[in-house]
Write an enzyme that holds these catalytic residues in place. Structure first.
Site, short mmCIF file in Angstrom:
data_model
loop_
_atom_site.label_atom_id
_atom_site.label_comp_id
_atom_site.label_asym_id
_atom_site.label_seq_id
_atom_site.Cartn_x
_atom_site.Cartn_y
_atom_site.Cartn_z
N ASP A 314 7.55 49.30 11.74
CA ASP A 314 7.63 48.92 13.14
C ASP A 314 8.91 49.52 13.70
O ASP A 314 9.82 49.87 12.94
CB ASP A 314 7.64 47.39 13.27
CG ASP A 314 7.84 46.94 14.70
OD1 ASP A 314 7.13 47.45 15.58
OD2 ASP A 314 8.71 46.09 14.93
N ASP A 512 9.50 43.09 11.72
CA ASP A 512 10.34 41.90 11.89
C ASP A 512 9.82 40.94 12.95
O ASP A 512 10.45 39.92 13.22
CB ASP A 512 11.77 42.30 12.25
CG ASP A 512 11.92 42.69 13.71
OD1 ASP A 512 10.95 43.27 14.27
OD2 ASP A 512 12.97 42.43 14.30
N ASP A 516 3.96 41.86 13.91
CA ASP A 516 3.85 42.61 12.66
C ASP A 516 3.20 41.79 11.55
O ASP A 516 2.87 42.35 10.49
CB ASP A 516 5.24 43.06 12.18
CG ASP A 516 5.94 43.93 13.20
OD1 ASP A 516 5.28 44.80 13.78
OD2 ASP A 516 7.15 43.73 13.41
#
Length: 772
Positions: A314, A512, A516
């Site tokens: 990410d 995080d 996700d």
């Protein structure tokens, strides 16, 4: 406690009780043997063996029902053989080893039962329904299509809806975008986002069960269900070792007509290297990973991390800092950047807004003295106003600060913010537009070095997955060095990307945020950043970073692969020697009693091999001393202190023109460069560069850093000569062009050098710090 409650408790805690009881019986037996109570010792060890035998029969039966190979078959034969040949101590040892393996697996598997707990806990339970002139709180499940809901400041949007007025939303939980987003009346808003501005109303377009956030929870649940369970390395050996053991024992019995030979084969076939040595190596790896700030949730997670070949990241909060930071302060010509930032931060001290926090933090890093503001008020939808040190200060949108007249410096600020994908917050002093603060989500300084370390660790492909815009995502991808960028991804699209990559190779996903969580659960191994990330993503991950430093991921992968390799060495060595002992027993060269002693020696050797995993790898560099870390910290503070001088280079260059050839700002800048910047760069060369060379293992690794130090001093000397040569007369047009060219070039070198220093020096030294 009722009988039913006791049964439920024991069932839920079977593995800890099994381990505790069998270990206690083994220890009590040893104490009895020391006291020469041989009968009592044998009785206690037989009890432990029987307990292990019952558990082994149960687990083997379950494995057979699942049609899954299991090393527990070997343990069952070994336990039975120990009882038959009168070796209760060996049986008790096997029972304890079997129980310890079961306990480790139980702890590693407990995560699956907690996957959704925090996701569900964050989901709003109530909504505020507006009815005529009243507001009534109702359970979120009772919200119907078309209801009008009121969402207060700081509250989570309970269901999907359409705005009835403007709103400022924190959508990071779903998109990963760290900066607040302004939405207008009529825009759609999704559940799970946070109201980062004043309260607003919306009309619901979906029920709670059909809303976006509920879909994220379902994605995590489905992804977890589709994840294959971890199959122990030991179980794979059972496919070959169990039939071989049975064939060898049966062959020895048939060939000699002596059942004792068959029992001797079974005794020396005790799979302790599988049951204990491998878990020791794995647990040692878990311990070493924890030492670098990485929590790996059990042996299964470690094996999946070690097997990963494709890494998916990410962007926000992972490759970038995940929070807005002040990138630059631009001002009109008569006001210094530090003074503008001080006034803005003084006013923003009383604001809870995330951007206000970034401005105050920037002022604190520059050690600017802040004043207490007076008469502070918020103008909804525009910004904040108040008085600081007798000045009327306003902070907010360009339209509110600039009005209809946009000066050149403001246009440059807006254009630069557009190019850099930054957010410009404008500041007015005494009702006159004075400057702008540019905020952006900066790339983590250790991200490029971390990507290089990952490739050295064996990662063959790196993909960036983000919900952010394509231009921003591609810029980040280019700087850190990924192989592919997938932008504008929602949680479902991230999950699909994981599926596509998993077809070709084992995957590792790093993220995080709540958005996700589905991808973390679906990937071969999920890695969450817990230092500042969502707790829900940590729950959905196999690996959690407890330090705010992503270069720890590469270290964890190397530790996982080394630990897995050592575990394999321990298993192969131990089981190889066991095979030799089994052949000797089948030939009648080992009686059961001697075979049991020999097998214990093999077990000890396998365990010693496994314990190597707790030691540092060969060639690992020693940590820096406390004094060296203190030196690096001092240089880091100096690095932060000279950043305003770097930005002043660009500001002075912007102010030079053929119509304005005043060299006074250039002379003032030159004085600061020579008095503040150059001493810092020289100190870096003398003190920081040797520390970096030691951390990296050679002076060649710091050649680039030293070269930029030299280039900076060379360019400042050129600037000095140019300014000195024009002091006696007014600057000619050619001198102004040359000054601008030199200043812009110096600014570019300084910006590159700062990035170089952040990536390869300051953060690297901090990762090699030992105990002070």
């Amino acid at each position: 406690m009722t009988r039913a409650g006791l049964v439920k408790y024991l069932k839920a805690n079977l593995e800890p009780w099994l381990f505790g009881v069998s270990a206690a019986l083994l220890g009590a037996g040893l104490a009895a043997r020391v006291a020469r109570a041989t009968g009592a010792a044998d009785g206690l060890w037989i009890a432990a063996t029987v307990i292990g035998l019952v558990f082994s029969v149960t687990s083997t039966a379950r494995a057979l029902l699942r049609r899954q190979p299991s090393v527990d078959v070997i343990a069952l034969l070994a336990l039975g053989g120990a009882l038959v040949v009168g070796e209760p101590f060996a049986g008790a040892m096997i029972a304890v080893m079997l129980a310890s393996g079961a306990l480790l697996e139980a702890r590693a598997g407990a995560r699956a039962r907690r996957e959704l707990s925090l996701l569900v806990a964050r989901a709003p339970q109530t909504a505020r329904l507006r009815q005529l002139d009243s507001i009534r709180e109702i359970p979120v499940a009772q919200v119907a299509l078309g209801d009008r809901l009121m969402v207060g400041s700081g509250e989570i949007v309970p269901v999907d809806g359409r705005l009835l007025g403007p709103a400022v939303l924190d959508e990071s939980a779903l998109t990963g975008e760290p900066l607040p987003v302004e939405r207008q009346s009529g825009d759609d808003v999704r559940s799970g986002v946070v109201n980062a501005g004043p309260g607003f109303d919306l009309v619901t377009t979906a029920t709670a069960a059909e809303s976006t956030y509920a879909g994220v929870v379902r994605l995590v649940e489905a992804a977890q269900a589709s994840s294959a369970p971890f199959v122990r390395t030991a179980d794979r050996f059972a496919l070959y070792f169990v039939p071989l053991t049975l064939a060898l024992a049966g062959g020895a019995w048939l060939a000699s007509g002596d059942a004792v030979r068959a029992v001797a084969v079974l005794v020396v076939a005790t799979p302790c290297p599988l049951l204990l040595a491998a878990p020791i190596a794995i647990m040692s790896g878990l311990s070493r990973a924890a030492g670098v700030g990485v929590v790996i949730k059990g042996g299964g997670a470690l094996e999946k991390l070690a097997a990963g070949q494709v890494m998916l990241f990410d962007k926000t909060g992972t490759l970038t800092q995940g929070r807005p930071e002040v990138a630059d302060v631009l001002t009109r010509s008569d006001l210094e950047a530090d003074e503008l930032l001080r006034l803005a931060a003084s006013l923003d001290q009383v604001s809870p807004h995330v951007l206000a926090g970034a401005i105050v933090s920037a002022a604190a890093r520059r050690r600017l003295p802040l004043s207490a503001p007076d008469d502070v008020s918020e103008v909804h939808g525009y910004g904040l106003q108040g008085r600081v040190d007798g000045h009327r200060i306003r902070i907010g949108k360009a339209a509110w600060i600039l009005g209809d007249d946009t000066p050149d410096w403001a246009r440059r600020a807006q254009r630069r913010a557009e190019i850099d994908s930054a957010l410009a917050v404008f500041v007015a002093v005494d009702d006159q537009a004075a400057g702008a603060v540019l905020l952006e989500d900066p790339i983590r300084p250790d991200a490029p070095r971390m990507l290089r370390a990952l490739r050295e660790a064996g990662i063959s492909r790196v993909v960036l997955l983000t919900g952010d815009r394509r231009d921003v995502a591609e810029m980040v991808g280019r700087i850190v060095g990924v192989d592919e960028v997938l932008s504008d991804c929602d949680p479902a699209q991230k999950l699909a990307a994981i599926g596509r990559e998993s077809v070709a190779a084992r995957t590792i996903m790093v993220g995080d945020g709540i958005n996700d969580a589905p991808a973390l659960a679906a990937a071969g191994a999920g890695v969450a950043l817990a230092a500042r990330g969502s707790t829900a993503s940590s729950e959905a991950a196999d690996v959690v970073l407890t330090v705010d430093r992503i270069d720890a991921i590469a270290a964890a992968i190397l530790i996982a692969r080394r630990s897995k390799g050592i575990a394999l060495q321990a298993v192969l060595t131990g089981m190889g020697l066991s095979l030799v002992a089994m052949a000797m027993a089948a030939a009648g060269l080992l009686v059961p009693a001697v075979g049991a002693v020999l097998q214990e020696g093999i077990d000890v050797l396998a365990i010693v091999i496994a314990l190597r995993a707790v030691l540092p790898a060969r060639g690992q560099r020693a940590p820096l001393s406390g004094a060296e870390v203190a030196t690096a910290a001092t240089l880091r503070a100096q690095h932060e202190a000279v950043l305003p001088v770097v930005e002043l280079v660009c500001t002075v260059a912007d102010g030079l023109s053929d119509d304005n050839a005043d060299l006074a700002p250039v002379r003032a800048l030159l004085h600061r460069l020579e008095a503040e910047l150059l001493p810092h760069e020289r100190a870096d060369e003398q003190e920081l560069v040797p520390l970096v060379a030691r951390a990296l293992g050679g002076s060649d690794s710091t050649a680039g850093l030293s070269r930029t130090h030299a280039e900076i001093e060379h360019q400042i000397n050129r600037l000095h000569r140019l300014v000195t040569g024009t002091e006696a007369t007014d600057a000619a047009g050619g001198d102004v062009v040359e000054l601008r060219r030199l200043l812009y070039g110096l600014y570019a070198i300084l910006r590159l050098h700062n990035a170089q220093e952040d990536e390869g020096a300051i953060t690297l030294v901090s990762t090699h710090a030992g105990p002070s």
